[in-house]
Design a protein around this motif. Structure first.
Motif, mmCIF file in Angstrom:
data_model
loop_
_atom_site.group_PDB
_atom_site.id
_atom_site.type_symbol
_atom_site.label_atom_id
_atom_site.label_comp_id
_atom_site.label_asym_id
_atom_site.label_seq_id
_atom_site.Cartn_x
_atom_site.Cartn_y
_atom_site.Cartn_z
ATOM 1 N N ALA B 344 -12.977 -12.496 3.887
ATOM 2 C CA ALA B 344 -13.933 -12.115 4.926
ATOM 3 C C ALA B 344 -14.966 -11.146 4.367
ATOM 4 N N PRO B 345 -16.147 -11.152 4.956
ATOM 5 C CA PRO B 345 -17.133 -10.142 4.575
ATOM 6 C C PRO B 345 -16.660 -8.783 5.068
ATOM 7 N N PRO B 346 -17.131 -7.691 4.417
ATOM 8 C CA PRO B 346 -16.713 -6.355 4.867
ATOM 9 C C PRO B 346 -16.996 -6.203 6.356
ATOM 10 N N GLY B 347 -16.034 -5.712 7.100
ATOM 11 C CA GLY B 347 -16.245 -5.569 8.532
ATOM 12 C C GLY B 347 -14.928 -5.654 9.256
ATOM 13 N N SER B 348 -14.999 -6.016 10.525
ATOM 14 C CA SER B 348 -13.803 -5.902 11.352
ATOM 15 C C SER B 348 -12.741 -6.929 10.973
ATOM 16 N N LEU B 349 -13.158 -8.148 10.551
ATOM 17 C CA LEU B 349 -12.150 -9.154 10.217
ATOM 18 C C LEU B 349 -11.367 -8.734 8.979
ATOM 19 N N ARG B 350 -12.068 -8.153 8.000
ATOM 20 C CA ARG B 350 -11.376 -7.690 6.794
ATOM 21 C C ARG B 350 -10.353 -6.622 7.155
ATOM 22 N N ARG B 351 -10.771 -5.720 8.058
ATOM 23 C CA ARG B 351 -9.848 -4.664 8.445
ATOM 24 C C ARG B 351 -8.667 -5.249 9.217
ATOM 25 N N LEU B 352 -8.976 -6.180 10.099
ATOM 26 C CA LEU B 352 -7.901 -6.790 10.889
ATOM 27 C C LEU B 352 -6.875 -7.460 9.996
ATOM 28 N N GLY B 353 -7.356 -8.134 8.949
ATOM 29 C CA GLY B 353 -6.436 -8.798 8.023
ATOM 30 C C GLY B 353 -5.465 -7.821 7.405
ATOM 31 N N LEU B 354 -5.996 -6.680 6.957
ATOM 32 C CA LEU B 354 -5.121 -5.693 6.326
ATOM 33 C C LEU B 354 -4.173 -5.061 7.337
ATOM 34 N N VAL B 355 -4.687 -4.779 8.546
ATOM 35 C CA VAL B 355 -3.805 -4.206 9.575
ATOM 36 C C VAL B 355 -2.651 -5.162 9.842
ATOM 37 N N ALA B 356 -2.993 -6.472 9.956
ATOM 38 C CA ALA B 356 -1.944 -7.464 10.217
ATOM 39 C C ALA B 356 -0.916 -7.452 9.100
ATOM 40 N N ALA B 357 -1.393 -7.398 7.844
ATOM 41 C CA ALA B 357 -0.467 -7.402 6.708
ATOM 42 C C ALA B 357 0.427 -6.177 6.740
ATOM 43 N N LEU B 358 -0.148 -5.013 7.048
ATOM 44 C CA LEU B 358 0.633 -3.769 7.031
ATOM 45 C C LEU B 358 1.663 -3.747 8.150
ATOM 46 N N VAL B 359 1.243 -4.152 9.347
ATOM 47 C CA VAL B 359 2.190 -4.169 10.461
ATOM 48 C C VAL B 359 3.312 -5.161 10.164
ATOM 49 N N TYR B 360 2.922 -6.304 9.567
ATOM 50 C CA TYR B 360 3.944 -7.294 9.248
ATOM 51 C C TYR B 360 4.901 -6.763 8.197
ATOM 52 N N ALA B 361 4.341 -5.998 7.233
ATOM 53 C CA ALA B 361 5.200 -5.426 6.190
ATOM 54 C C ALA B 361 6.217 -4.477 6.804
ATOM 55 N N LEU B 362 5.760 -3.646 7.731
ATOM 56 C CA LEU B 362 6.675 -2.716 8.401
ATOM 57 C C LEU B 362 7.754 -3.474 9.167
ATOM 58 N N HIS B 363 7.300 -4.475 9.932
ATOM 59 C CA HIS B 363 8.233 -5.258 10.740
ATOM 60 C C HIS B 363 9.256 -5.952 9.855
ATOM 61 N N HIS B 364 8.769 -6.549 8.748
ATOM 62 C CA HIS B 364 9.685 -7.284 7.891
ATOM 63 C C HIS B 364 10.696 -6.346 7.252
ATOM 64 N N ALA B 365 10.222 -5.146 6.841
ATOM 65 C CA ALA B 365 11.139 -4.187 6.220
ATOM 66 C C ALA B 365 12.256 -3.829 7.195
#
Lengths: 149, 535
Positions: B344-365
């Motif tokens: 994604a271009p820099p902006g909200s979608l890029r941030r959303l992608g990382l937030v999703a990855a981080l929340v998923y990482a926490l959940h999976h752990a």
């Protein structure tokens, strides 16, 4: 073999100690000094056998049936690396007491000493000694335990 | 002093390691010290997260120059929201795993350096999350791996040694690649400090460097990181290693050390490489940023992981093998949003992608360690974790079953558990990428994520019906469930439910972490590598 070991081992040990002492600002250091010391001990093991350190140097009775972990030398090696790790970590913590960042090192040069003229005391030496003891302890534990199998 | 706080987690672990060695002759005191050490670690991490990142008057980030040597020459430790988020995951899983180990691993085995190695593993993880120096990152990877080699081969039987050896050989090859990449990056940019490298790559002309090799060298580093994360095609070590390691260690390997690989990808690509512009074209990559080269590779690998992990988990005969395959798939769910963010271009979608990855990482752990612990509890109660030997556990051990149920539901993604928000954010990122580009690739991603979700439902349902419902087998009939083990499970399950219900702070924290990962200029300014300008 035994004669060679008798002559070479003290030379290696002296060299190891000199590398340890100069390590903080010249080539050398705790790791390489530790490896050299281990080499000296390995030479003793090869020349004199595994029980020599206990029976010949420490004057202990060695039961041939007992596991190598019962050897007093092996216990000593394990204590060496434990103490070494504690020394290294403590030398890092010491800097915090002086309100400096973790692991900060310093040195003082004492001048006008008889015979030596000047001596440098570097706090890095404490860390190096810790590293030295860890390396010696770990390598000799591995060497003696694996060597016994 | 906020500054010393940065290294506090690491100092706590170092002190516990010394204590573990010193207390070896007294197993009981060692166990107590181990739990106390991991508790102190959790407190230190909590203090770091609160005082540096989360509290209203916190600075948001802090650095620490080890030994007082200034950046870019000395080793910098950096705590920003991203590091703090990952450290929090490590602290929670680490504490739970140590407590569970004390009541699960038999006493004689605990005496054989078990706790010592576990704290060494934590030390490596902490260093990897804290460091702001690329070579130092390699060193912490090694610290972490040294401990995990021994832990994988811990039980010392033939299959454990074989799995440990495979794990060792693969990771040594990976380490060599990473070392090559680090050396190459040093030769290319003239620095190892991440902030300094980021600054130089963003403005290569000023420093007289050519950033083109970064693409290839970054790919080497990426291969190693994805080996650690267990992404397809580097997934084959995962089932063997997880099955042979003691189960609490497997939980930590799945919950924490895999995330170190994902963290390294995010940190190195988004914070260090993102500013570079390289004038070479690779088929399939649109754009001139190294992120554009990362995106398609990571997307394909993540999607393949979801499918391979999900399909593999369905066919497994034992609970621990199923969980190992499942964790391959779940890491895919973390990789896909990272790939979406990279594309994604820099902006909200890029941030959303990382937030999703981080929340998923926490959940999976959380969910995966709960399920691993539950499997361990089942094994110590019944002596088996083969699905064919289990059955009717739900009526025999209702609390244990309840905990397993919560973990499974979180893995499937049922609200209000944390897993729901992880899945939800991943789907949102995929859907927004589809509407933004509406290409075939976007649709394929949604399809893969959907299939992955269905596969998750299938294998968790299969495990549940086989082992918890149905007729009681002789093994289950004679089972004695240990209360102390179930207590740890209940604690983790409660945490999953609580974080799901009170999700807002988690989301805020993850958003701050994602912003920290993307705030390249902020990172450079924070570390402030003043020296070396004339290079």
């Amino acid at each position: 073999m035994k004669t060679t070991a008798r002559i070479v081992v003290p030379i290696i040990l002296v060299l190891a100690i000199s590398l340890l002492l100069q390590g903080h600002n010249l080539p050398g250091g705790g790791f390489i000094a530790g490896v050299l010391t281990t080499v000296a001990f390995a030479l003793i093991y090869v020349a004199q056998g595994l029980d020599y350190l206990d029976s010949g140097v420490l004057g202990q009775e060695v039961e041939s049936g007992a596991g190598v972990f019962e050897h007093r030398s092996v216990t000593a090696f394990r204590q060496t690396f434990m103490v070494g790790l504690a020394v290294a970590v403590a030398s890092g913590f010491a800097a915090l007491l002086f309100d400096e960042p973790f692991l900060t090192q310093t040195f003082v040069i004492v001048e006008h000493l008889p015979l030596y003229h000047e001596l440098e005391f570097a706090s890095a030496l404490a860390f190096d000694v810790g590293v030295y003891m860890v390396v010696v302890g770990v390598l000799l534990t591995i060497l003696s335990v694996v060597g016994a199998e | 002093m906020a500054n010393d706080l940065v290294v506090a987690p690491m100092l706590v672990v170092l002190a516990s390691i010394v204590a573990m060695l010193a207390l070896r002759p007294r197993p009981r005191a060692q166990r107590v010290a181990s739990v106390a050490g991991s508790l102190a670690y959790a407190v230190a991490v909590g203090a770091v997260a609160w005082l540096i990142v989360l509290s209203p008057d916190a600075p948001g980030a802090a650095t620490y120059q080890l030994g007082g040597w200034a950046a870019p020459f000395g080793i910098t430790f950096v705590v920003d929201a991203l590091s703090a988020f990952m450290l929090t995951i490590a602290a929670v899983v680490g504490l739970a795993a140590v407590v569970f180990s004390v009541v699960f691993v038999d006493r004689a085995n605990q005496g054989v350096f078990y706790h010592l190695l576990f704290h060494c593993l934590l030390l490596g993880v902490t260093g990897a999350f804290l460091t702001g120096d690329l070579f130092n990152l390699f060193v912490w990877f090694e610290v972490m791996l040294m401990a995990s080699y021994v832990l994988v081969a811990f039980y010392g039987g033939p299959q454990h040694t074989a799995a440990g050896f495979r794990y060792l050989v693969l990771n040594v090859v990976g380490s060599v690649l990473l070392l090559l990449a680090v050396g190459g990056l040093y030769a290319t940019t003239g620095t190892l400090n991440m902030a300094d490298m980021s600054r130089r790559l963003a403005d290569p002309a000023a420093y007289g460097i050519d950033p083109a090799p970064v693409v290839g060298l970054g790919a080497l580093a990426f291969a190693t990181f994805s080996l650690k994360a267990g992404l397809v095609p580097f997934q084959f070590w995962v089932p063997g290693a997880y099955r042979s390691a003691p189960l609490p260690v497997a939980a930590t390997l799945a919950g924490v050390t895999k995330k170190v690989g994902m963290y390294a990808i995010v940190r190195v690509y988004f914070t260090v490489f993102a500013g570079a512009t390289v004038g070479i074209s690779v088929p399939g990559a649109a754009g001139a940023s190294p992120l554009a080269f990362l995106a398609p590779a990571l997307l394909v690998m993540g999607s393949a992981s979801i499918l391979v992990g999900g399909l593999g988990a369905i066919a497994c005969d034992t609970l621990d093998e199923m969980l190992a395959y499942s964790s391959i798939g779940q890491v895919g769910f973390i990789a896909v949003p990272v790939a979406i963010a990279a594309a994604a271009p820099p902006g909200s979608l890029r941030r959303l992608g990382l937030v999703a990855a981080l929340v998923y990482a926490l959940h999976h752990a959380l969910a995966k360690s709960l399920l691993f612990f539950a499997t361990a509890a089942i094994r110590s109660a019944t002596g088996t974790h083969r699905l064919s030997d289990l059955g009717g556990l739900a009526s025999r051990a209702p609390v244990l079953a309840g905990c397993f149920f919560v973990g499974s539901l979180s893995l499937v993604g049922i609200p209000p558990l944390t897993g729901f928000f992880g899945k939800f954010l991943v789907f949102e990122a995929a859907a927004r990428q589809f509407t933004a580009s509406s290409g075939l690739a976007g649709g394929a991603v949604i399809a893969v994520v959907l299939v992955g979700a269905v596969l998750t439902i299938l294998y968790t349902t299969r495990a549940w019906t086989r082992s918890f419902w149905g007729r009681r087998t002789p093994a289950v009939e004679g089972a004695t469930v240990r209360r102390s083990q179930v207590a740890v499970l209940v604690g983790l399950a409660a945490l999953i439910v609580c974080l799901g219900i009170g999700f807002d702070p988690v989301f805020e924290f993850a958003t701050a972490a994602a912003e920290a990962a993307l705030d390249r200029e902020g990172y450079v300014e924070l570390v402030g590598p003043a020296g070396g300008d004339g290079a």
